[in-house]
Design a protein around this motif. Structure first.
Motif, PDB file in Angstrom:
ATOM      1  N   PRO A 141       3.574   3.960   9.059  1.00 28.00           N
ATOM      2  CA  PRO A 141       4.460   2.814   9.290  1.00 28.00           C
ATOM      3  C   PRO A 141       4.086   2.116  10.592  1.00 28.00           C
ATOM      4  O   PRO A 141       3.816   2.758  11.602  1.00 28.00           O
ATOM      5  N   GLY A 142       4.061   0.803  10.554  1.00 33.12           N
ATOM      6  CA  GLY A 142       3.715   0.050  11.749  1.00 33.12           C
ATOM      7  C   GLY A 142       2.227  -0.106  11.974  1.00 33.12           C
ATOM      8  O   GLY A 142       1.811  -0.634  13.015  1.00 33.12           O
ATOM      9  N   LEU A 188      -5.748 -13.386   5.754  1.00 34.32           N
ATOM     10  CA  LEU A 188      -4.572 -13.910   5.068  1.00 34.32           C
ATOM     11  C   LEU A 188      -4.426 -13.346   3.654  1.00 34.32           C
ATOM     12  O   LEU A 188      -3.305 -13.096   3.198  1.00 34.32           O
ATOM     13  N   GLU A 189      -5.548 -13.132   2.971  1.00 29.60           N
ATOM     14  CA  GLU A 189      -5.448 -12.556   1.624  1.00 29.60           C
ATOM     15  C   GLU A 189      -5.002 -11.099   1.696  1.00 29.60           C
ATOM     16  O   GLU A 189      -4.202 -10.635   0.871  1.00 29.60           O
ATOM     17  N   LEU A 190      -5.497 -10.375   2.693  1.00 27.61           N
ATOM     18  CA  LEU A 190      -5.047  -8.999   2.879  1.00 27.61           C
ATOM     19  C   LEU A 190      -3.559  -8.980   3.190  1.00 27.61           C
ATOM     20  O   LEU A 190      -2.814  -8.140   2.652  1.00 27.61           O
ATOM     21  N   ASP A 191      -3.099  -9.909   4.018  1.00 26.19           N
ATOM     22  CA  ASP A 191      -1.669  -9.982   4.326  1.00 26.19           C
ATOM     23  C   ASP A 191      -0.851 -10.254   3.069  1.00 26.19           C
ATOM     24  O   ASP A 191       0.178  -9.614   2.841  1.00 26.19           O
ATOM     25  N   ARG A 192      -1.296 -11.208   2.247  1.00 23.41           N
ATOM     26  CA  ARG A 192      -0.560 -11.524   1.020  1.00 23.41           C
ATOM     27  C   ARG A 192      -0.455 -10.305   0.112  1.00 23.41           C
ATOM     28  O   ARG A 192       0.592 -10.028  -0.473  1.00 23.41           O
ATOM     29  N   ARG A 193      -1.542  -9.571  -0.002  1.00 20.05           N
ATOM     30  CA  ARG A 193      -1.561  -8.414  -0.895  1.00 20.05           C
ATOM     31  C   ARG A 193      -0.738  -7.256  -0.331  1.00 20.05           C
ATOM     32  O   ARG A 193      -0.081  -6.530  -1.089  1.00 20.05           O
ATOM     33  N   LEU A 194      -0.762  -7.075   0.957  1.00 22.00           N
ATOM     34  CA  LEU A 194       0.065  -6.041   1.569  1.00 22.00           C
ATOM     35  C   LEU A 194       1.548  -6.355   1.397  1.00 22.00           C
ATOM     36  O   LEU A 194       2.356  -5.472   1.096  1.00 22.00           O
ATOM     37  N   GLY A 198       4.620  -4.353  -0.750  1.00 27.26           N
ATOM     38  CA  GLY A 198       5.670  -3.769   0.074  1.00 27.26           C
ATOM     39  C   GLY A 198       5.132  -2.729   1.030  1.00 27.26           C
ATOM     40  O   GLY A 198       5.819  -1.761   1.378  1.00 27.26           O
ATOM     41  N   ALA A 199       3.894  -2.926   1.488  1.00 32.93           N
ATOM     42  CA  ALA A 199       3.216  -1.940   2.333  1.00 32.93           C
ATOM     43  C   ALA A 199       3.733  -1.986   3.767  1.00 32.93           C
ATOM     44  O   ALA A 199       4.200  -3.026   4.243  1.00 32.93           O
ATOM     45  N   PRO A 200       3.627  -0.872   4.496  1.00 31.65           N
ATOM     46  CA  PRO A 200       4.061  -0.817   5.891  1.00 31.65           C
ATOM     47  C   PRO A 200       3.002  -1.335   6.865  1.00 31.65           C
ATOM     48  O   PRO A 200       3.221  -1.372   8.068  1.00 31.65           O
ATOM     49  N   PRO A 308      -7.159  -1.411  -3.627  1.00 31.23           N
ATOM     50  CA  PRO A 308      -6.098  -1.319  -4.631  1.00 31.23           C
ATOM     51  C   PRO A 308      -4.806  -2.045  -4.249  1.00 31.23           C
ATOM     52  O   PRO A 308      -3.740  -1.463  -4.145  1.00 31.23           O
ATOM     53  N   LEU A 309      -4.957  -3.361  -4.023  1.00 26.70           N
ATOM     54  CA  LEU A 309      -3.796  -4.202  -3.736  1.00 26.70           C
ATOM     55  C   LEU A 309      -3.918  -5.426  -4.629  1.00 26.70           C
ATOM     56  O   LEU A 309      -4.986  -6.061  -4.673  1.00 26.70           O
ATOM     57  N   THR A 310      -2.887  -5.785  -5.339  1.00 24.55           N
ATOM     58  CA  THR A 310      -2.930  -6.934  -6.228  1.00 24.55           C
ATOM     59  C   THR A 310      -1.831  -7.926  -5.871  1.00 24.55           C
ATOM     60  O   THR A 310      -0.844  -7.580  -5.217  1.00 24.55           O
TER      61      THR A 310
END
Length: 311
Positions: A141-142, A188-194, A198-200, A308-310
């Motif tokens: 987390p964090g 930004l794409e990694l942020d959208r997928r995270l 609902g990733a921490p 593995p993030l969609t």
């Protein structure tokens, strides 16, 4: 508004950070500040000898961090090295700072897997590293991924997605700018997928402005010392801010509790060239979601690393 400095870094005790390209310049200053704040820091360096020297300097500068810093071999221009580094990483990771880079090689060169060197090192190597380490970040987390772009991303062209390896035509500055645009898209794409997962973990961007490091000279001198290399070296000496100042945007992105995923930090001065770190903004091209998704899919294909993030 108070100027953000390393004095604003909250305690990092118990946290583990990996900083790529940490043997000198921005990477070293980032690693040093994180270690001073209490973090355990892995200096991920291509050159083992320079990495070992950086650890010696860091331990001398921060004696109480002696048992919390180490150097490990990582060549972002070789995906086999990236895979080996990730496989050997044990324990959880709180912070990954994708800092290493190469700039404006005079002639087109390729990585171990045949990718154009700047795109392959600055983007694909970090894309693969992030994907392979993500499971260790997601369990903390964090945790954060900080990817260092550049004001040069403003010159990057989305049309180069049709020729990301610069096979049709090669320009040192265009290839570098595109690699830094790719850093923006990836952040930004990694942020959208995270967020969708609902990733921490959050993904944040930063850029150092115009900073006096060896980045501006190492690349241009790759084919020998030229007039361009001499001009770059002189301009950097006169105009560039210190590496300690240039590292502040990355450090704020990495540690400020108020930072949100998808944000971007850079110097506060005119043209974002120098100064203390504040919120910055990618160009409209850098915020192009369709281009970012296309880059993501192409990066998974080229690196054979599926994140593995969609969305």
């Amino acid at each position: 508004m108070a100027r953000w400095t390393t004095a604003d870094i909250p305690a990092q005790d118990g946290r583990t950070a990996i900083v790529t390209g940490a043997n000198s310049g921005l990477g070293y200053r980032t690693a040093e500040a994180l270690a001073r704040a209490g973090a355990s820091v892995v200096l991920a360096c291509r050159n083992a000898e320079k990495g070992a020297d950086a650890v010696r300097r860091l331990k001398a500068a921060v004696p109480d961090a002696a048992d919390r810093v180490e150097v490990r071999s990582l060549d972002l221009a070789d995906l086999d090295s990236v895979r080996a580094f990730a496989a050997a990483t044990t324990g959880l990771v709180d912070l990954l700072v994708n800092n290493a880079g190469i700039m404006t090689l005079p002639t087109r060169r390729t990585t171990a897997q045949g990718f154009e060197m700047q795109f392959g090192t600055n983007h694909l190597g970090h894309f693969a590293l992030t994907g392979l380490l993500l499971p260790r970040l997601l369990d903390r987390p964090g945790s954060r991924v900080v990817t260092v772009s550049s004001i040069m991303h403003k010159r990057g062209k989305a049309s180069q997605l049709d020729d990301p390896q610069s096979e049709r035509a090669y320009s040192p500055a265009a290839a570098y700018s595109f690699s830094k645009l790719a850093n923006a898209w990836f952040t930004l794409e990694l942020d959208r997928r995270l967020r969708a997962a609902g990733a921490p973990t959050i993904s944040v961007g930063a850029h150092p402005g115009y900073t006096a490091t060896n980045l501006q000279t190492t690349g241009p001198q790759a084919d020998g010392v030229t007039i361009v290399a001499r001009v770059m070296a002189a301009a950097t000496t006169v105009l560039g801010q210190s590496d300690a100042m240039g590292a502040l945007p990355s450090l704020r992105a990495a540690t400020d509790p108020a930072v949100q995923g998808g944000e971007y930090y850079g110097p506060s001065g005119p043209g974002e060239l120098r100064g203390h770190p504040v919120r910055a903004k990618y160009t409209a091209t850098g915020r192009d979601q369709a281009a970012a998704r296309r880059l993501w899919e192409e990066s998974e294909r080229l690196t054979e690393v599926t994140i593995p993030l969609t969305v």
